[in-house]
Scaffold this active site. Structure first.
Site, mmCIF file in Angstrom:
data_model
loop_
_atom_site.group_PDB
_atom_site.id
_atom_site.type_symbol
_atom_site.label_atom_id
_atom_site.label_comp_id
_atom_site.label_asym_id
_atom_site.label_seq_id
_atom_site.Cartn_x
_atom_site.Cartn_y
_atom_site.Cartn_z
ATOM 1 N N GLY A 78 -8.693 -1.296 -22.012
ATOM 2 C CA GLY A 78 -9.241 -1.423 -23.367
ATOM 3 C C GLY A 78 -10.308 -2.483 -23.407
ATOM 4 O O GLY A 78 -10.598 -3.149 -22.412
ATOM 5 N N LYS A 100 -20.223 -8.464 -25.963
ATOM 6 C CA LYS A 100 -19.382 -8.670 -24.786
ATOM 7 C C LYS A 100 -19.197 -10.173 -24.612
ATOM 8 O O LYS A 100 -20.188 -10.901 -24.481
ATOM 9 C CB LYS A 100 -20.046 -8.050 -23.561
ATOM 10 N N ARG A 163 -24.875 -5.592 -26.491
ATOM 11 C CA ARG A 163 -25.391 -4.402 -25.830
ATOM 12 C C ARG A 163 -25.316 -3.204 -26.768
ATOM 13 O O ARG A 163 -24.560 -3.213 -27.750
ATOM 14 C CB ARG A 163 -24.680 -4.156 -24.496
ATOM 15 N N ARG A 170 -15.646 5.962 -22.811
ATOM 16 C CA ARG A 170 -15.550 6.076 -21.354
ATOM 17 C C ARG A 170 -14.613 7.218 -20.981
ATOM 18 O O ARG A 170 -13.800 7.641 -21.808
ATOM 19 C CB ARG A 170 -14.952 4.774 -20.791
ATOM 20 N N ASP A 251 -12.800 3.945 -15.911
ATOM 21 C CA ASP A 251 -13.016 3.212 -17.166
ATOM 22 C C ASP A 251 -14.438 2.658 -17.251
ATOM 23 O O ASP A 251 -14.839 2.168 -18.303
ATOM 24 C CB ASP A 251 -11.989 2.070 -17.313
ATOM 25 N N ASP A 261 -21.213 -1.019 -17.739
ATOM 26 C CA ASP A 261 -20.454 -2.155 -17.189
ATOM 27 C C ASP A 261 -21.033 -2.649 -15.869
ATOM 28 O O ASP A 261 -20.512 -2.375 -14.783
ATOM 29 C CB ASP A 261 -18.963 -1.805 -17.013
HETATM 30 P P1 AMP Z 1 -14.745 -5.147 -16.326
HETATM 31 O O1 AMP Z 1 -14.546 -5.641 -14.938
HETATM 32 O O2 AMP Z 1 -15.664 -6.053 -17.141
HETATM 33 O O3 AMP Z 1 -15.173 -3.722 -16.397
HETATM 34 O O4 AMP Z 1 -13.325 -5.292 -17.035
HETATM 35 C C1 AMP Z 1 -12.167 -4.582 -16.684
HETATM 36 C C2 AMP Z 1 -11.122 -4.773 -17.775
HETATM 37 O O5 AMP Z 1 -10.734 -6.149 -17.866
HETATM 38 C C3 AMP Z 1 -11.596 -4.395 -19.156
HETATM 39 O O6 AMP Z 1 -10.490 -3.905 -19.872
HETATM 40 C C4 AMP Z 1 -12.075 -5.709 -19.708
HETATM 41 O O7 AMP Z 1 -12.094 -5.719 -21.105
HETATM 42 C C5 AMP Z 1 -11.061 -6.673 -19.126
HETATM 43 N N1 AMP Z 1 -11.602 -8.040 -18.953
HETATM 44 C C6 AMP Z 1 -12.369 -8.495 -17.931
HETATM 45 N N2 AMP Z 1 -12.630 -9.809 -18.074
HETATM 46 C C7 AMP Z 1 -12.023 -10.203 -19.214
HETATM 47 C C8 AMP Z 1 -11.923 -11.438 -19.913
HETATM 48 N N3 AMP Z 1 -12.509 -12.546 -19.477
HETATM 49 N N4 AMP Z 1 -11.201 -11.440 -21.052
HETATM 50 C C9 AMP Z 1 -10.602 -10.327 -21.521
HETATM 51 N N5 AMP Z 1 -10.651 -9.147 -20.908
HETATM 52 C C10 AMP Z 1 -11.354 -9.067 -19.773
HETATM 53 MG MG MG Z 2 -15.291 -2.178 -17.285
#
Ligand code: AMP
Ligand code: MG
Length: 487
Positions: A78, A100, A163, A170, A251, A261
């Protein structure tokens, strides 16, 4: 039940960002979105883009999704750190604004909901670079810096990236809802199933050209076919630009076929078909040469999720889904070959073209050629200069002769094919060392380098739009940067 609210999304207030400062703002995109030109530069807008003030008349929301990460299914992911702050109907169609790094949501899984300046700059630059290269992508509207520090491997400055995309849905959204109760209810007169609601919403809002298909099964079949074709074409674009995503999980796959992403991505420098840009990807699952097959695998997961929407009779539904899957390979093959041909200045299709491309890539790999520079050199260099790039001049000469014969067979004059090459082979792509220099300067409050790099990326094909240093590979003495998921 509407996909604009529960159960798909929950309202979440952004966490205030201390001392927000607009570091980058995309005036052109703001105008395209029809944002009020008078309001756009004001401090009040910065507060909104930082998450410190709500968007007038809108409710910030985070959505739930699932996803296959490195091949394994994660039931609940999510928007952990992304907030949808506005849904707009613009002259160019629907647009969603997402922040973001504006604080944790119920999907943050214990993480802080923040994004660091470093990764936010990387995402801003890459999305605008890809857009300028003609690749479907989410866009960057603004980058807001802050005095806030967050802990990663070291303490880092936080930032918020705003963004924009027509939709941030997704594949993972569909995977999540596919597992919520019996999808067949949707087609057998029971309560509408969230998966069907979501799919029909996407079709109505983003695939309006399919609305004329009266039969719901036919319509959803046409929609999934198009989603899969878009994904295939996207992979073909990435391959021909040497772009590696790094975390090609379901995702991170947009239902609209956008690049989505940007994390540990990279534009390849030295051509290696097994190049892995994500330091955390120890198995090389998402290596350059694997991306097209991973794209197909991800599409198969989307079809698994959506199969129940295609027919109330399970066998007939499976048959439909199976008939859709080959659309991927067809679309990929057609697009990738057309794009490789364009990179060689060719317009007509000939049997041996795929071989001609493969031979050049093989020579490039053996000579450790810079991918972007070498393709561009086909346009810009004289033959003698070109051959100096290759460790096997005789083999290169043989290839060059074949290529020249192939061009001659199309009867195009040299200035014409050189112009074609310049339109297909960018001079400037986002190289990690350039991003890193701009990031380090920005971390010290110096934005000139970042702005100069962004300007260069916005005109990637122009011969002299950017300073030469933006077109050069990292200096050989510089150790390659290790880019991983942590951001
Ligand atoms: P990403 O690597 O940015 O595609 O993130 C993968 C998942 O981890 C997604 O559900 C993001 O929302 C969550 N996520 C990554 N970093 C954080 C963070 N610092 N705080 C909260 N959720 C995160
Ligand atoms: Mg992601």
């Amino acid at each position: 039940m509407t996909p604009l609210g529960p159960p798909f999304s929950v309202p979440v207030a952004a966490t205030p960002l201390p001392q927000p400062q607009r570091l980058l703002g995309n005036d052109v995109l703001a105008a395209e979105l029809g944002l009020d030109a008078a309001a756009w530069p004001r401090a009040e807008m910065t507060e909104r883009l930082a998450g410190n003030q709500p968007w007038p008349g809108q409710l910030a929301q985070a959505s739930v999704y699932a996803g296959h990460q490195f091949g394994s299914y994660t039931r609940q992911l999510g928007d952990g750190r992304a907030l949808l702050i506005a849904r707009l109907d613009t002259p160019a169609g629907p647009a969603e604004l997402q922040l973001k790094g504006a604080g944790p949501t119920p999907f943050a899984r214990g993480l802080d909901g923040r994004a660091v300046l470093r990764s936010s700059i990387r995402e801003y630059l890459a999305s605008e670079a890809m857009h300028a290269l003609g690749v479907p992508t989410t866009r960057a509207l603004a980058l807001i810096g802050s005095s806030l520090l967050v802990q990663r491997e070291r303490a880092e400055t936080a930032a918020v990236l705003c963004r924009v995309a027509p939709s941030f849905l997704r594949f993972g959204h569909f995977e999540y809802w596919a597992r919520a109760g019996d999808v067949a209810d949707d087609l057998t007169g029971g309560a509408p199933h969230p998966l069907g609601v979501l799919a029909d919403h996407v079709i109505a809002r983003h695939f309006a050209h399919l609305a004329d298909i009266a039969d719901v099964h036919e319509r959803r079949t046409a929609w999934l076919t198009e989603v899969i074709e878009r994904q295939a074409r996207l992979m073909a674009m990435w391959q021909t630009l040497g772009f590696c995503h790094g975390v090609l999980n379901t995702d991170n796959c947009s239902i609209l076929g956008l690049t989505l992403d940007y994390g540990p991505y990279g534009f390849m420098e030295r051509f290696r078909s097994h190049h892995v840009c994500n330091h955390s990807d120890t198995e090389g699952r998402y290596r350059y040469e694997a991306q097209p097959a991973i794209g197909a695998w991800n599409c198969a997961r989307l079809l698994d999720a959506c199969v129940g929407l295609l027919d109330p009779r399970p066998d007939a539904a499976t048959e439909r889904a199976q008939a859709i899957q080959p659309a991927y390979q067809r679309a990929y093959n057609a697009t990738v070959l057309t794009r490789w041909r364009a990179k060689l200045g060719l317009q007509e299709a000939r049997e041996a073209d795929a071989d001609l491309v493969l031979q050049l890539l093989t020579l490039m790999q053996r000579s450790r050629c810079d991918f972007t520079q070498t393709w561009r050199a086909l346009a810009d260099n004289a033959p003698a200069e070109l051959r100096r790039r290759f460790a096997e001049p005789a083999a290169f000469d043989a290839w060059h002769r074949l290529w020249q014969q192939r061009l001659a067979a199309e009867g195009v004059a040299e200035p014409v094919w050189r112009a074609r090459l310049r339109a297909a082979n960018p001079r400037v792509v986002l190289r990690n060392h350039l991003a890193q220099q701009a990031i380090e300067a920005a971390e010290h409050g110096e934005l000139g380098e970042l702005q100069a790099l962004l300007r260069a990326l916005q005109r990637p094909f122009d011969a002299d739009a950017a300073e030469a240093r933006f077109a050069r590979p990292a200096p050989p003495e510089q150790a390659p940067l290790e880019i991983s998921c942590s951001s």
